[in-house]
Design a protein around this motif. Structure first.
Motif, mmCIF file in Angstrom:
data_model
loop_
_atom_site.group_PDB
_atom_site.id
_atom_site.type_symbol
_atom_site.label_atom_id
_atom_site.label_comp_id
_atom_site.label_asym_id
_atom_site.label_seq_id
_atom_site.Cartn_x
_atom_site.Cartn_y
_atom_site.Cartn_z
ATOM 1 N N ALA A 35 0.833 -1.199 0.000
ATOM 2 C CA ALA A 35 0.000 0.000 0.000
ATOM 3 C C ALA A 35 0.869 1.251 0.000
ATOM 4 O O ALA A 35 1.455 1.592 1.017
ATOM 5 C CB ALA A 35 -0.910 -0.013 1.225
ATOM 6 N N ASP A 36 0.939 1.925 -1.150
ATOM 7 C CA ASP A 36 1.710 3.172 -1.181
ATOM 8 C C ASP A 36 0.885 4.290 -0.533
ATOM 9 O O ASP A 36 -0.333 4.159 -0.363
ATOM 10 C CB ASP A 36 2.116 3.533 -2.610
ATOM 11 N N PHE A 37 1.557 5.356 -0.176
ATOM 12 C CA PHE A 37 0.898 6.443 0.559
ATOM 13 C C PHE A 37 -0.293 7.007 -0.213
ATOM 14 O O PHE A 37 -1.346 7.257 0.371
ATOM 15 C CB PHE A 37 1.889 7.555 0.907
ATOM 16 N N ASP A 38 -0.133 7.207 -1.510
ATOM 17 C CA ASP A 38 -1.224 7.792 -2.297
ATOM 18 C C ASP A 38 -2.474 6.914 -2.268
ATOM 19 O O ASP A 38 -3.594 7.425 -2.164
ATOM 20 C CB ASP A 38 -0.781 8.039 -3.736
ATOM 21 N N THR A 39 -2.288 5.609 -2.342
ATOM 22 C CA THR A 39 -3.433 4.691 -2.306
ATOM 23 C C THR A 39 -4.103 4.736 -0.947
ATOM 24 O O THR A 39 -5.328 4.817 -0.846
ATOM 25 C CB THR A 39 -2.980 3.258 -2.641
ATOM 26 N N VAL A 40 -3.308 4.670 0.119
ATOM 27 C CA VAL A 40 -3.876 4.722 1.465
ATOM 28 C C VAL A 40 -4.597 6.055 1.667
ATOM 29 O O VAL A 40 -5.711 6.093 2.192
ATOM 30 C CB VAL A 40 -2.794 4.506 2.555
ATOM 31 N N SER A 41 -4.004 7.129 1.199
ATOM 32 C CA SER A 41 -4.603 8.456 1.339
ATOM 33 C C SER A 41 -5.945 8.529 0.615
ATOM 34 O O SER A 41 -6.903 9.127 1.114
ATOM 35 C CB SER A 41 -3.644 9.509 0.789
ATOM 36 N N ARG A 42 -6.025 7.917 -0.544
ATOM 37 C CA ARG A 42 -7.269 7.914 -1.323
ATOM 38 C C ARG A 42 -8.353 7.090 -0.621
ATOM 39 O O ARG A 42 -9.522 7.461 -0.619
ATOM 40 C CB ARG A 42 -6.993 7.358 -2.718
ATOM 41 N N LEU A 43 -7.958 5.976 -0.007
ATOM 42 C CA LEU A 43 -8.919 5.073 0.629
ATOM 43 C C LEU A 43 -9.321 5.491 2.036
ATOM 44 O O LEU A 43 -10.391 5.124 2.519
ATOM 45 C CB LEU A 43 -8.362 3.647 0.649
ATOM 46 N N VAL A 44 -8.438 6.234 2.703
ATOM 47 C CA VAL A 44 -8.714 6.689 4.075
ATOM 48 C C VAL A 44 -8.761 8.213 4.030
ATOM 49 O O VAL A 44 -7.732 8.862 3.965
ATOM 50 C CB VAL A 44 -7.617 6.224 5.063
ATOM 51 N N ALA A 45 -9.923 8.751 4.065
ATOM 52 C CA ALA A 45 -10.077 10.202 3.990
ATOM 53 C C ALA A 45 -9.642 10.837 5.302
ATOM 54 O O ALA A 45 -10.325 10.713 6.315
ATOM 55 C CB ALA A 45 -11.528 10.558 3.684
ATOM 56 N N ALA A 46 -8.471 11.474 5.258
ATOM 57 C CA ALA A 46 -7.928 12.118 6.461
ATOM 58 C C ALA A 46 -6.853 13.113 6.038
ATOM 59 O O ALA A 46 -6.270 12.981 4.960
ATOM 60 C CB ALA A 46 -7.327 11.073 7.389
ATOM 61 N N PRO A 47 -6.576 14.070 6.895
ATOM 62 C CA PRO A 47 -5.477 14.996 6.609
ATOM 63 C C PRO A 47 -4.148 14.237 6.483
ATOM 64 O O PRO A 47 -3.914 13.245 7.178
ATOM 65 C CB PRO A 47 -5.463 15.929 7.822
ATOM 66 N N GLU A 48 -3.319 14.704 5.584
ATOM 67 C CA GLU A 48 -2.032 14.062 5.312
ATOM 68 C C GLU A 48 -1.197 13.867 6.580
ATOM 69 O O GLU A 48 -0.611 12.805 6.782
ATOM 70 C CB GLU A 48 -1.257 14.899 4.291
ATOM 71 N N GLU A 49 -1.160 14.889 7.446
ATOM 72 C CA GLU A 49 -0.350 14.799 8.663
ATOM 73 C C GLU A 49 -0.825 13.658 9.571
ATOM 74 O O GLU A 49 -0.020 12.938 10.158
ATOM 75 C CB GLU A 49 -0.389 16.114 9.461
ATOM 76 N N GLU A 50 -2.141 13.496 9.681
ATOM 77 C CA GLU A 50 -2.692 12.427 10.522
ATOM 78 C C GLU A 50 -2.384 11.057 9.934
ATOM 79 O O GLU A 50 -2.088 10.109 10.663
ATOM 80 C CB GLU A 50 -4.204 12.589 10.677
ATOM 81 N N LEU A 51 -2.441 10.963 8.623
ATOM 82 C CA LEU A 51 -2.147 9.697 7.966
ATOM 83 C C LEU A 51 -0.678 9.319 8.132
ATOM 84 O O LEU A 51 -0.350 8.171 8.459
ATOM 85 C CB LEU A 51 -2.527 9.787 6.489
ATOM 86 N N TRP A 52 0.234 10.288 7.934
ATOM 87 C CA TRP A 52 1.660 10.012 8.143
ATOM 88 C C TRP A 52 1.920 9.601 9.591
ATOM 89 O O TRP A 52 2.695 8.677 9.851
ATOM 90 C CB TRP A 52 2.514 11.238 7.793
ATOM 91 N N ALA A 53 1.269 10.274 10.540
ATOM 92 C CA ALA A 53 1.454 9.939 11.958
ATOM 93 C C ALA A 53 0.970 8.518 12.253
ATOM 94 O O ALA A 53 1.645 7.760 12.963
ATOM 95 C CB ALA A 53 0.726 10.946 12.844
ATOM 96 N N ALA A 54 -0.188 8.150 11.710
ATOM 97 C CA ALA A 54 -0.728 6.805 11.939
ATOM 98 C C ALA A 54 0.185 5.747 11.327
ATOM 99 O O ALA A 54 0.505 4.738 11.971
ATOM 100 C CB ALA A 54 -2.133 6.697 11.362
ATOM 101 N N LEU A 55 0.620 5.963 10.096
ATOM 102 C CA LEU A 55 1.515 5.004 9.447
ATOM 103 C C LEU A 55 2.830 4.884 10.220
ATOM 104 O O LEU A 55 3.327 3.779 10.434
ATOM 105 C CB LEU A 55 1.779 5.414 7.998
ATOM 106 N N GLY A 56 3.368 6.019 10.647
ATOM 107 C CA GLY A 56 4.613 5.997 11.425
ATOM 108 C C GLY A 56 4.464 5.219 12.719
ATOM 109 O O GLY A 56 5.339 4.432 13.086
#
Length: 80
Positions: A35-56
């Motif tokens: 799952a690349d970041f763009d795909t996860v971002s498209r599937l999980v509607a959330a601000p980029e910062e929150e998504l990076w924090a969750a993945l990290g």
């Protein structure tokens, strides 16, 4: 070697958002992909910062691994 390396964090300590991100990556991984970041971002509607924090955090607690192709599941004890 870090004593946490290879050990997985407790799933009960994850937020609902982190669980949603994990489940999204798991669905992609189950199909044999990463799952690349763009795909996860498209599937999980959330601000980029929150998504990076969750993945990290998911990588930090060994639920996910970051690879050159994207995120994949870390060690787990359930069958595909």
């Amino acid at each position: 070697m870090d004593e946490r390396e290879g050990r997985r964090g407790d799933v009960q300590e994850l937020s609902e958002f982190e669980l949603a991100v994990y489940e999204t990556v798991a669905e992609i991984d189950k199909g044999g992909g990463a799952a690349d970041f763009d795909t996860v971002s498209r599937l999980v509607a959330a601000p980029e910062e929150e998504l990076w924090a969750a993945l990290g955090h998911l990588v930090e607690v060994n639920h996910l691994h970051s690879t050159p192709k994207g995120y994949v599941l870390g060690p787990h004890d359930w069958a595909p």
